[in-house]
Enzyme design. Structure first.
Site, short mmCIF file in Angstrom:
data_model
loop_
_atom_site.label_atom_id
_atom_site.label_comp_id
_atom_site.label_asym_id
_atom_site.label_seq_id
_atom_site.Cartn_x
_atom_site.Cartn_y
_atom_site.Cartn_z
N ALA A 15 0.85 -1.19 0.00
CA ALA A 15 0.00 0.00 0.00
C ALA A 15 0.88 1.24 0.00
O ALA A 15 1.99 1.22 0.53
CB ALA A 15 -0.92 0.01 1.22
N ASP A 17 1.23 4.34 1.85
CA ASP A 17 0.74 4.81 3.15
C ASP A 17 0.82 6.34 3.23
O ASP A 17 1.90 6.92 3.09
CB ASP A 17 1.59 4.21 4.28
CG ASP A 17 1.37 2.72 4.44
OD1 ASP A 17 0.32 2.22 4.00
OD2 ASP A 17 2.25 2.05 5.00
N ARG A 32 -9.43 20.04 7.52
CA ARG A 32 -8.20 20.56 6.94
C ARG A 32 -7.01 19.81 7.55
O ARG A 32 -6.79 19.87 8.76
CB ARG A 32 -8.08 22.06 7.22
CG ARG A 32 -9.27 22.87 6.70
CD ARG A 32 -9.34 22.85 5.18
NE ARG A 32 -10.55 23.54 4.70
CZ ARG A 32 -10.95 23.59 3.44
NH1 ARG A 32 -10.23 22.96 2.51
NH2 ARG A 32 -12.04 24.23 3.09
N GLY A 43 4.34 -5.53 4.70
CA GLY A 43 5.24 -6.26 5.58
C GLY A 43 6.60 -6.56 4.97
O GLY A 43 7.65 -6.23 5.54
N GLY A 44 6.62 -7.18 3.78
CA GLY A 44 7.88 -7.54 3.16
C GLY A 44 8.74 -6.34 2.82
O GLY A 44 9.96 -6.37 2.96
N SER A 95 -3.48 3.55 1.85
CA SER A 95 -4.04 3.59 3.20
C SER A 95 -3.82 4.98 3.77
O SER A 95 -2.86 5.68 3.38
CB SER A 95 -3.41 2.52 4.10
OG SER A 95 -2.07 2.86 4.38
N GLY A 234 9.25 -9.38 25.34
CA GLY A 234 10.17 -10.02 24.41
C GLY A 234 9.51 -11.06 23.52
O GLY A 234 8.31 -10.98 23.24
N ASP A 261 7.91 -6.10 11.85
CA ASP A 261 8.72 -6.22 10.62
C ASP A 261 10.21 -6.07 10.94
O ASP A 261 11.04 -6.76 10.34
CB ASP A 261 8.28 -5.16 9.61
CG ASP A 261 6.85 -5.37 9.14
OD1 ASP A 261 6.42 -6.53 9.05
OD2 ASP A 261 6.17 -4.37 8.87
N THR A 294 10.93 4.85 17.49
CA THR A 294 10.87 5.81 16.38
C THR A 294 9.43 6.00 15.92
O THR A 294 8.57 5.13 16.13
CB THR A 294 11.70 5.30 15.18
OG1 THR A 294 11.10 4.09 14.69
CG2 THR A 294 13.13 5.03 15.57
#
Length: 317
Positions: A15, A17, A32, A43-44, A95, A234, A261, A294
């Site tokens: 997609a 994005d 606005r 994903g890939g 998306s 984890g 990912d 991030t």
């Protein structure tokens, strides 16, 4: 030359994005919005981007169509990724994510991709099998497009056996259910805790519960190794004769988007370098920890990955 076995990532339902913000999200008004940030998504694609960040190499096989597909292809090449383009049976989807500044909430609108038919699926499967390298890895990550039936990954496993490439699958929904009930094992199957609990039909509150559930899937023939990501606790991996846990680093969470990912990128890069499975799990956990620090589109930073991997805590379960 890369220092690892070849890695091919596959994104069948990418997609474009778009993310933006508005003062508030309300019905019936013209909202606005800020100038959108535009990224190639799927994903890939994200796995290949994160592998590159960590100093590895991969080929991103992406099904693209129409003007949106052409735009994504150009963005990936600009990012320095090696791209193998499959022709999708229609225009690549988009998306939209809109942040409501009044509440801090994010609204995510995900459009469907083009409908695939049997001929498209057959051609795509042949293209993946032909592109997979002997001794290498194939990563199928993200949702399947409309028309790609559950069970596609098992059929791909059979095709890849001839070329001796190994298959890692990170998917959800009906595709994951089909894999969990299969007796044609993929090499590695990854899911998160929520998905694992849905398959198990019960809560998995402790890492040992996750490991036992994963070991059961291995015994049943769904996969040779099963990874369950437990968020801040984890990740665990179970194989036929062992189970391991790698801790997540204690970090401030900015966005969880892209963490899965990044984990897959770290794990498969380590496996392609022929690292022991527990160390691969730890590199994946370090990459996921780095990614949550991030904003969504940034994935992980390599210096953070290296720092958290150096602090790794691995436990045999």
């Amino acid at each position: 030359m890369s220092d690892h076995a070849p890695i091919l990532t596959v994104t069948l339902n990418p997609a474009l994005d778009l993310s933006t913000g508005a003062d508030e999200v309300r019905p019936d008004l013209k909202l606005r919005c800020d100038k959108p940030v535009v990224d190639p998504g799927g994903g890939g694609i994200n796995v290949s981007r994160a592998i590159k960040i960590m100093g590895g190499q991969s080929t991103a096989m992406v099904a693209l169509g129409g003007a949106t597909g052409a735009r994504i292809s150009e963005m990936l090449r600009t990012d320095g990724l090696s791209v193998k383009r499959l022709t999708a049976p229609g225009e690549t989807r988009q998306s939209l994510a809109v942040k409501d500044r009044s509440t801090g909430g994010q609204y995510r609108f995900v459009l469907p991709g083009p409908e695939w038919h049997m001929t498209h699926v057959s051609g795509m499967m042949s293209a993946i099998a032909e592109s997979a390298m002997a001794g290498g890895w194939v990563v199928v990550s993200g949702s399947n497009p409309p028309g790609v039936a559950p069970g596609f990954e098992q059929m791909l496993t059979v095709r890849l056996k001839d070329g001796r490439a190994r298959l890692l699958v990170d998917t959800s929904g009906e595709a994951l259910q089909a894999l969990a009930g299969s007796s044609t094992p993929v090499d590695v199957l990854r899911m998160d805790s929520h998905e694992a609990e849905g398959l198990a039909g019960r809560p998995l509150p402790d890492r040992r519960d996750s490991a036992e559930f994963a070991a059961g899937l291995v015994r049943d023939g769904a996969a040779r190794a099963v990874i369950v990501a437990r968020g801040a606790d984890g990740s665990v991996i179970a194989e036929a004769d062992s189970a391991w846990h790698a801790e997540a680093a204690s970090v401030p969470v900015v966005s969880a988007v892209g963490a899965g990912d990044s984990f897959v990128a770290g794990f498969v890069l380590a496996m392609a370098r022929d690292w022991p499975v527990p160390e691969a799990l730890a590199l994946g956990a370090a990459a996921a920890s780095a990614a949550v620090m991030t904003p969504a589109t940034e994935l992980c930073h390599n210096h953070d990955v290296e720092r958290y991997y150096a602090q790794r805590v691995i436990t045999r379960l």
